[in-house]
Design a protein around this motif. Structure first.
Motif, short mmCIF file in Angstrom:
data_model
loop_
_atom_site.label_atom_id
_atom_site.label_comp_id
_atom_site.label_asym_id
_atom_site.label_seq_id
_atom_site.Cartn_x
_atom_site.Cartn_y
_atom_site.Cartn_z
N THR A 117 -8.99 12.55 2.13
CA THR A 117 -10.22 12.20 2.84
C THR A 117 -9.99 12.00 4.33
N SER A 118 -8.91 11.31 4.69
CA SER A 118 -8.63 11.05 6.11
C SER A 118 -8.43 12.36 6.87
N LEU A 119 -7.65 13.26 6.29
CA LEU A 119 -7.42 14.55 6.95
C LEU A 119 -8.71 15.36 7.02
N LEU A 120 -9.54 15.25 5.98
CA LEU A 120 -10.82 15.97 5.99
C LEU A 120 -11.71 15.49 7.14
N ILE A 121 -11.76 14.18 7.35
CA ILE A 121 -12.56 13.63 8.45
C ILE A 121 -12.01 14.09 9.79
N ILE A 122 -10.69 14.05 9.95
CA ILE A 122 -10.07 14.45 11.21
C ILE A 122 -10.28 15.94 11.48
N HIS A 149 -18.53 22.41 5.90
CA HIS A 149 -18.24 23.44 4.90
C HIS A 149 -16.93 24.16 5.22
N ILE A 150 -16.71 24.44 6.50
CA ILE A 150 -15.45 25.08 6.91
C ILE A 150 -14.28 24.14 6.67
N SER A 151 -14.46 22.87 7.01
CA SER A 151 -13.37 21.89 6.88
C SER A 151 -12.95 21.69 5.43
N ARG A 152 -13.92 21.71 4.51
CA ARG A 152 -13.57 21.52 3.10
C ARG A 152 -12.76 22.68 2.55
N ARG A 153 -12.84 23.82 3.16
CA ARG A 153 -12.00 24.95 2.74
C ARG A 153 -10.58 24.83 3.29
N ILE A 154 -10.41 24.02 4.32
CA ILE A 154 -9.10 23.82 4.92
C ILE A 154 -8.38 22.65 4.27
N VAL A 155 -9.09 21.52 4.11
CA VAL A 155 -8.53 20.31 3.50
C VAL A 155 -9.38 19.94 2.29
N ARG A 156 -8.75 19.80 1.14
CA ARG A 156 -9.49 19.57 -0.10
C ARG A 156 -9.17 18.22 -0.74
N GLN A 157 -7.96 17.68 -0.51
CA GLN A 157 -7.51 16.57 -1.33
C GLN A 157 -7.27 15.27 -0.59
N VAL A 198 -2.43 22.62 12.98
CA VAL A 198 -2.86 23.91 13.55
C VAL A 198 -4.26 23.76 14.16
N ILE A 199 -5.15 23.07 13.45
CA ILE A 199 -6.51 22.84 13.97
C ILE A 199 -6.45 22.02 15.26
N PHE A 204 0.85 -1.18 0.00
CA PHE A 204 0.00 0.00 0.00
C PHE A 204 0.88 1.23 0.00
N SER A 205 0.34 2.31 -0.52
CA SER A 205 1.06 3.59 -0.54
C SER A 205 0.04 4.71 -0.64
N PHE A 206 0.41 5.86 -0.11
CA PHE A 206 -0.45 7.03 -0.22
C PHE A 206 0.42 8.28 -0.07
N PHE A 207 -0.16 9.39 -0.45
CA PHE A 207 0.56 10.64 -0.29
C PHE A 207 -0.34 11.66 0.40
N VAL A 208 0.29 12.61 1.06
CA VAL A 208 -0.45 13.71 1.69
C VAL A 208 0.21 15.02 1.29
N ILE A 209 -0.62 16.05 1.15
CA ILE A 209 -0.10 17.39 0.85
C ILE A 209 0.45 18.00 2.13
N LYS A 210 1.69 18.45 2.10
CA LYS A 210 2.33 19.00 3.30
C LYS A 210 1.52 20.14 3.91
N LYS A 211 1.01 21.01 3.03
CA LYS A 211 0.26 22.16 3.51
C LYS A 211 -0.98 21.74 4.28
N GLU A 212 -1.65 20.68 3.82
CA GLU A 212 -2.85 20.21 4.49
C GLU A 212 -2.52 19.55 5.83
N VAL A 213 -1.37 18.88 5.89
CA VAL A 213 -0.93 18.30 7.17
C VAL A 213 -0.66 19.41 8.18
N TYR A 214 0.01 20.47 7.75
CA TYR A 214 0.29 21.59 8.65
C TYR A 214 -1.00 22.24 9.13
#
Length: 348
Positions: free
Chosen positions: A292-297, A282-290, A29-30, A15-25
């Motif tokens: 799914t796991s980060l969006l849920i968190i 709606h607020i969360s989708r403006r913070i994390v867009r790409q 912060v959240i 398995f493999s996946f990638f995350v956007i650094k900006k979204e992790v940061y």
């Protein structure tokens, strides 16, 4: 592009996946913001408890002067507020994703109303003879029944996702009418107890209730995150998801059922805290867009921040009164719902 991502691979690349650094940061912060809001809820109330006393109590470093206020009153209340907010927010994210309608949320489509009706029936007619600790079971049953009604309506070919929201609003209105009838026809003491609960208050939450919903929330979140890839596939549309092997009907039932359970456990403790599930996704989708796991968190964290902050304002701003947190969440969420209704008016 590669410098903007972190790629994670297993040893044999099963398995493999990638995350956007900006979204992790942003997620970090959240998370820090949630910790600060929780700390604010623990420190500031009728009396201010110093930071070092909070640290000493949490880590058992030394006895403190305000042990009862912090350990028995504020900590379970803040923990319950975090879980309730996170549960409602994630439930709202699921409902909006499955129904594919930005106006959908557990309270708008009637799931919260179903849980409230069931819990109010129990509190009014059975809490004197049966332990009040059974309230969560009744609330969850009510949420599941409301979910089944909504799902059966969604199977009708003439009911689109937009019209399904209107069906849900009608169901929520019916639930509200039933609750009003129960309150009017019941004894004064039972009606007062039920009314205080249904306004959306975290007043009097104890450790047993807080730990119970925490365990349920953790189990449900593990299941939701375990199916996150399927949720992501579903977001591409029915045709694409079905071509990629996703069983649409079973997936919808599973995820909406999980959202009903999340809604039920939150309502069982805090009553009907409205519009959390509508606003925070709606607020969360403006913070994390790409991702799914980060969006849920992030959605869970935003919901927790929203409810804990609302409850803190309710405790502090109108001392010595303890205003229900649901008053403030509805005050913010109702205008936002009207805005969404106007924005999406052409889809009805």
């Amino acid at each position: 592009m590669a410098s903007r991502r972190w790629v994670v691979r297993s040893k044999h690349e099963k398995f493999s996946f990638f995350v956007i650094k900006k979204e992790v940061y942003k997620t970090l912060v959240i998370g820090v913001s949630l910790a600060l809001v929780a700390l604010l809820g623990l420190m500031v109330g009728l009396d201010i408890i110093p930071f070092h006393e909070v640290v000493n109590y949490v880590f058992h470093l030394a006895p403190i002067e305000n042990e009862f206020a912090l350990g028995e009153l504020r900590m379970p209340r803040v923990l319950a507020g975090m879980i309730v907010g996170a549960s409602l927010a994630v439930a709202g994210l699921i409902v909006q994703g499955i129904i594919r309608n930005p106006l959908a949320s557990p309270d708008v489509i009637g799931v919260t109303g179903g849980a409230t009706v069931s819990a109010v029936i129990f509190i009014t007619y059975f809490s004197d003879s049966i332990s009040v600790q059974w309230t969560p079971i009744f609330a969850v049953i009510g949420a599941i029944v409301a979910f089944l009604i909504i799902y059966l309506c969604s199977l009708h070919p003439l009911i689109t996702s937009s019209r399904l929201v209107l069906v849900g609003i009608g169901l929520a209105s019916l639930a509200n009418a039933l609750v009003m009838y129960i309150l009017i026809t019941s004894s004064t003491m039972s009606a007062e107890r039920a009314y205080l609960w249904m306004t959306g208050s975290l007043y009097g939450v104890n450790w047993l209730e807080a730990i119970s919903i925490l365990v349920c929330f953790v189990v449900l979140m593990i299941l939701i995150l375990g199916y996150r890839r399927k949720f992501e596939l579903y977001s591409y549309g029915d045709v694409v998801a079905e071509q990629l092997g996703l069983p649409l009907k079973r997936f919808r039932i599973l995820y909406l059922f999980l959202s009903a359970l999340l809604c039920g456990i939150s309502v069982s403790v805090a009553g009907g805290i409205g519009f959390v599930g509508l606003l925070t996704p709606h607020i969360s989708r403006r913070i994390v867009r790409q991702h799914t796991s980060l969006l849920i968190i992030v959605t869970a964290c935003m919901g927790a921040i929203f409810v804990v902050l609302a409850d803190w304002i309710a405790r502090v701003a109108f001392q010595p009164l303890d205003i229900p947190a649901g008053v403030f969440t509805s005050g913010i969420g109702a205008p936002f719902f009207i805005y969404l209704l106007i924005k999406n008016r052409k889809s009805f």
